[in-house]
Write a protein that holds these residues in place. Sequence first.
Motif, PDB file in Angstrom:
ATOM      1  N   THR A   1       0.188   5.443   0.322  1.00  0.00           N
ATOM      2  CA  THR A   1      -0.755   6.553   0.453  1.00  0.00           C
ATOM      3  C   THR A   1      -0.065   7.824  -0.009  1.00  0.00           C
ATOM      4  OG1 THR A   1      -0.149   6.926   2.769  1.00  0.00           O
ATOM      5  CG2 THR A   1      -2.067   5.508   2.340  1.00  0.00           C
TER       6      THR A   1
ATOM      7  N   ARG B   1      -4.971   6.443  -2.344  1.00  0.00           N
ATOM      8  CA  ARG B   1      -4.267   5.220  -1.932  1.00  0.00           C
ATOM      9  C   ARG B   1      -4.042   4.369  -3.176  1.00  0.00           C
ATOM     10  NH1 ARG B   1      -7.883   3.265   1.322  1.00  0.00           N
ATOM     11  NH2 ARG B   1      -8.880   2.052  -0.296  1.00  0.00           N
TER      12      ARG B   1
ATOM     13  N   VAL C   1       0.853  -1.190   0.000  1.00  0.00           N
ATOM     14  CA  VAL C   1       0.000   0.000   0.000  1.00  0.00           C
ATOM     15  C   VAL C   1       0.890   1.242   0.000  1.00  0.00           C
ATOM     16  CG1 VAL C   1      -1.724   1.327   1.295  1.00  0.00           C
ATOM     17  CG2 VAL C   1      -1.875  -1.158   1.231  1.00  0.00           C
TER      18      VAL C   1
ATOM     19  N   SER D   1      -2.786   0.487  -4.060  1.00  0.00           N
ATOM     20  CA  SER D   1      -2.484  -0.801  -3.442  1.00  0.00           C
ATOM     21  C   SER D   1      -2.095  -1.797  -4.515  1.00  0.00           C
ATOM     22  CB  SER D   1      -3.670  -1.314  -2.617  1.00  0.00           C
ATOM     23  OG  SER D   1      -4.826  -1.403  -3.408  1.00  0.00           O
TER      24      SER D   1
ATOM     25  N   HIS E   1     -13.538   6.696  -2.692  1.00  0.00           N
ATOM     26  CA  HIS E   1     -13.581   5.503  -1.840  1.00  0.00           C
ATOM     27  C   HIS E   1     -13.929   4.234  -2.620  1.00  0.00           C
ATOM     28  CE1 HIS E   1     -13.078   8.171   1.540  1.00  0.00           C
ATOM     29  NE2 HIS E   1     -14.095   8.892   1.102  1.00  0.00           N
ATOM     30  N   THR E   2     -13.634   4.208  -3.919  1.00  0.00           N
ATOM     31  CA  THR E   2     -13.891   3.035  -4.752  1.00  0.00           C
ATOM     32  C   THR E   2     -12.594   2.634  -5.425  1.00  0.00           C
ATOM     33  OG1 THR E   2     -16.143   3.804  -5.189  1.00  0.00           O
ATOM     34  CG2 THR E   2     -15.252   2.133  -6.681  1.00  0.00           C
ATOM     35  N   GLU E   3     -12.188   1.382  -5.240  1.00  0.00           N
ATOM     36  CA  GLU E   3     -10.954   0.917  -5.869  1.00  0.00           C
ATOM     37  C   GLU E   3     -11.161   0.729  -7.366  1.00  0.00           C
ATOM     38  OE1 GLU E   3      -9.229  -2.424  -3.786  1.00  0.00           O
ATOM     39  OE2 GLU E   3      -8.114  -0.994  -2.576  1.00  0.00           O
ATOM     40  N   THR E   4     -10.198   1.206  -8.144  1.00  0.00           N
ATOM     41  CA  THR E   4     -10.235   1.134  -9.601  1.00  0.00           C
ATOM     42  C   THR E   4      -8.907   0.555 -10.074  1.00  0.00           C
ATOM     43  OG1 THR E   4     -11.612   3.124  -9.641  1.00  0.00           O
ATOM     44  CG2 THR E   4     -10.535   2.504 -11.707  1.00  0.00           C
TER      45      THR E   4
ATOM     46  N   MET F   1      -4.424  -1.301  -7.740  1.00  0.00           N
ATOM     47  CA  MET F   1      -5.723  -0.639  -7.563  1.00  0.00           C
ATOM     48  C   MET F   1      -5.466   0.743  -6.978  1.00  0.00           C
ATOM     49  SD  MET F   1      -7.761  -3.026  -8.593  1.00  0.00           S
ATOM     50  CE  MET F   1      -9.412  -2.664  -8.034  1.00  0.00           C
ATOM     51  N   VAL F   2      -6.259   1.732  -7.423  1.00  0.00           N
ATOM     52  CA  VAL F   2      -6.151   3.084  -6.894  1.00  0.00           C
ATOM     53  C   VAL F   2      -7.502   3.506  -6.338  1.00  0.00           C
ATOM     54  CG1 VAL F   2      -4.255   3.777  -8.389  1.00  0.00           C
ATOM     55  CG2 VAL F   2      -6.588   4.116  -9.166  1.00  0.00           C
ATOM     56  N   ALA F   3      -7.476   4.343  -5.299  1.00  0.00           N
ATOM     57  CA  ALA F   3      -8.715   4.855  -4.700  1.00  0.00           C
ATOM     58  C   ALA F   3      -8.506   6.294  -4.278  1.00  0.00           C
ATOM     59  CB  ALA F   3      -9.125   4.005  -3.498  1.00  0.00           C
TER      60      ALA F   3
END
Length: 196
Positions: A47, A69, A45, A71, A98-101, A78-80
């Motif tokens: 940030t 973030r 992760v 990860s 707040h949604t991982e993409t 994945m980015v959020a």
Amino acid sequence: MTSFSALEHDLDGEQAAPIGVSPLRLDVLGPQGETLRSLDLTEPVLTIGQASGNQLVLDAEGVSRYHMRLSRDGARVMVADLGGRTGTTLNDQRLVPHTETPMAPGGFLRVGPFRLRLSDPAAARAATTAVVAPDAVHSAIVLSIAGGRETLELTPGQPAVVVFMLTNNGDAPDAAVLSAEGIPPEWMRLPEGAVR
């Protein structure tokens, strides 16, 4: 999350990328497209934000204290966006907070005035490596990108200053003619004639 065994730690005791997964790199680009910083993504992760508690601190207007973030689970990234006022874009598409993409190498994030580029240095090296037979080399002139970079990515529509190092590793004087393909001649300035 990827689990790490004791054998998958580097010599400093830090977690390394899982075996068989190449380390990805995140380049922080400034307003003119210049690389300000590069980070190997070895942690699961990362940030990003203005606060000192982030692994990547970007102190500029338009960057929230805890902005986003990134990860990594194996080869998957994945980015959020963490819900900041200015938001985050991935390849010019605004992320839903707040949604991982998923993000693939070659992708660009916009965080305030910064662009963050995800790259796979191992894939770039493999794509740009040429095998030359030893008897086919007739010159000791070497052309390299200044700063020790192995690859160069230019952003369309963004001006860029690129410094190349031309080195004669031979014993005799030599000359080279510099040219570029696939770029309109009016977009660049190269030396006239041979470089000695």
